[in-house]
Design a protein around this motif. Structure first.
Motif, PDB file in Angstrom:
ATOM      1  N   GLU A  54      37.461  40.312  48.788  1.00 50.65           N
ATOM      2  CA  GLU A  54      36.267  41.076  48.436  1.00 50.65           C
ATOM      3  C   GLU A  54      35.305  40.156  47.700  1.00 50.65           C
ATOM      4  O   GLU A  54      35.706  39.462  46.762  1.00 50.65           O
ATOM      5  N   ASN A  55      34.072  40.127  48.145  1.00 47.00           N
ATOM      6  CA  ASN A  55      32.992  39.411  47.466  1.00 47.00           C
ATOM      7  C   ASN A  55      33.107  37.888  47.536  1.00 47.00           C
ATOM      8  O   ASN A  55      32.411  37.182  46.825  1.00 47.00           O
ATOM      9  N   ILE A  56      33.984  37.379  48.394  1.00 47.69           N
ATOM     10  CA  ILE A  56      34.184  35.923  48.450  1.00 47.69           C
ATOM     11  C   ILE A  56      32.928  35.214  48.941  1.00 47.69           C
ATOM     12  O   ILE A  56      32.584  34.144  48.448  1.00 47.69           O
ATOM     13  N   ASP A  57      32.213  35.814  49.901  1.00 49.39           N
ATOM     14  CA  ASP A  57      31.000  35.171  50.422  1.00 49.39           C
ATOM     15  C   ASP A  57      29.949  34.996  49.329  1.00 49.39           C
ATOM     16  O   ASP A  57      29.323  33.947  49.223  1.00 49.39           O
ATOM     17  N   LYS A  58      29.770  36.024  48.497  1.00 54.22           N
ATOM     18  CA  LYS A  58      28.786  35.941  47.416  1.00 54.22           C
ATOM     19  C   LYS A  58      29.176  34.887  46.391  1.00 54.22           C
ATOM     20  O   LYS A  58      28.337  34.139  45.907  1.00 54.22           O
ATOM     21  N   VAL A 100      29.143  36.301  39.378  1.00 56.38           N
ATOM     22  CA  VAL A 100      29.796  36.885  40.544  1.00 56.38           C
ATOM     23  C   VAL A 100      31.289  36.565  40.473  1.00 56.38           C
ATOM     24  O   VAL A 100      31.679  35.465  40.104  1.00 56.38           O
ATOM     25  N   SER A 101      32.109  37.542  40.817  1.00 53.43           N
ATOM     26  CA  SER A 101      33.547  37.300  40.915  1.00 53.43           C
ATOM     27  C   SER A 101      34.025  37.772  42.282  1.00 53.43           C
ATOM     28  O   SER A 101      33.364  38.569  42.947  1.00 53.43           O
ATOM     29  N   ALA A 102      35.172  37.257  42.691  1.00 56.81           N
ATOM     30  CA  ALA A 102      35.763  37.659  43.965  1.00 56.81           C
ATOM     31  C   ALA A 102      37.192  38.116  43.705  1.00 56.81           C
ATOM     32  O   ALA A 102      37.823  37.691  42.735  1.00 56.81           O
ATOM     33  N   THR A 103      37.681  38.966  44.585  1.00 56.21           N
ATOM     34  CA  THR A 103      39.064  39.423  44.499  1.00 56.21           C
ATOM     35  C   THR A 103      39.734  39.136  45.830  1.00 56.21           C
ATOM     36  O   THR A 103      39.187  39.445  46.891  1.00 56.21           O
ATOM     37  N   ILE A 104      40.908  38.524  45.754  1.00 55.27           N
ATOM     38  CA  ILE A 104      41.676  38.175  46.943  1.00 55.27           C
ATOM     39  C   ILE A 104      43.032  38.861  46.824  1.00 55.27           C
ATOM     40  O   ILE A 104      43.667  38.798  45.774  1.00 55.27           O
ATOM     41  N   TYR A 105      43.450  39.507  47.905  1.00 54.75           N
ATOM     42  CA  TYR A 105      44.702  40.252  47.904  1.00 54.75           C
ATOM     43  C   TYR A 105      45.733  39.556  48.789  1.00 54.75           C
ATOM     44  O   TYR A 105      45.401  39.042  49.853  1.00 54.75           O
TER      45      TYR A 105
END
Length: 138
Positions: free
Chosen positions: A14-18, A128-133
């Motif tokens: 989630e949000n990795i591109d940003k 900006v932060s990203a979440t990886i599952y």
């Protein structure tokens, strides 16, 4: 650490591109994060060390032992050096802080849950932060 020796594969981001757009990350890292789903395994070695094994495309690509709470210098493929520190917070949170050669920091907080892992990624210079599952594969 209940997760010691277990293998986990990335399932979604989630949000990795940003985050990647905001931080001007190396193209090789972008390609790996977007196209490959590595399998990671963290294994406890004694009370103060953890071994990281990383498999990409079914091939073992990295194995590294690190001591918790101790900063280590590592050389990246491009020749730049980074300093990394891992810490264990409680029984289920593994935190990794990477200091880049330009002084900026990236923080990876892995929260190991019953059958999966949630990793939150933040980087200096952006809000900006990203979440990886990840899910358990073993």
């Amino acid at each position: 650490m209940w997760f010691s020796g277990k293998r986990f594969r990335r399932t979604r981001c989630e949000n990795i591109d940003k985050l990647l757009a905001a931080t001007n990350v190396n193209e090789e890292i972008v390609r790996m994060l977007k196209t490959k789903a590595p399998v990671v395994c963290y294994t406890a070695i004694g009370n103060n060390s953890i071994k990281l094994d990383l498999d990409v495309d079914g091939k073992h690509t990295l194995s590294h032992v690190f001591k918790l709470g101790e900063e280590e210098e590592m050389e990246k493929k491009d020749g730049n050096k980074v300093k990394m520190t891992y810490s264990l917070e409680g029984e289920n949170i593994l935190k990794q802080v990477i200091k880049m050669h330009d002084g900026k920091k990236a923080c990876f907080v892995r929260e190991f849950m019953d059958k999966d892992v949630k990793m939150t990624v933040t980087m200096d210079g952006t809000d900006v932060s990203a979440t990886i599952y990840y899910e358990i594969v073993q």
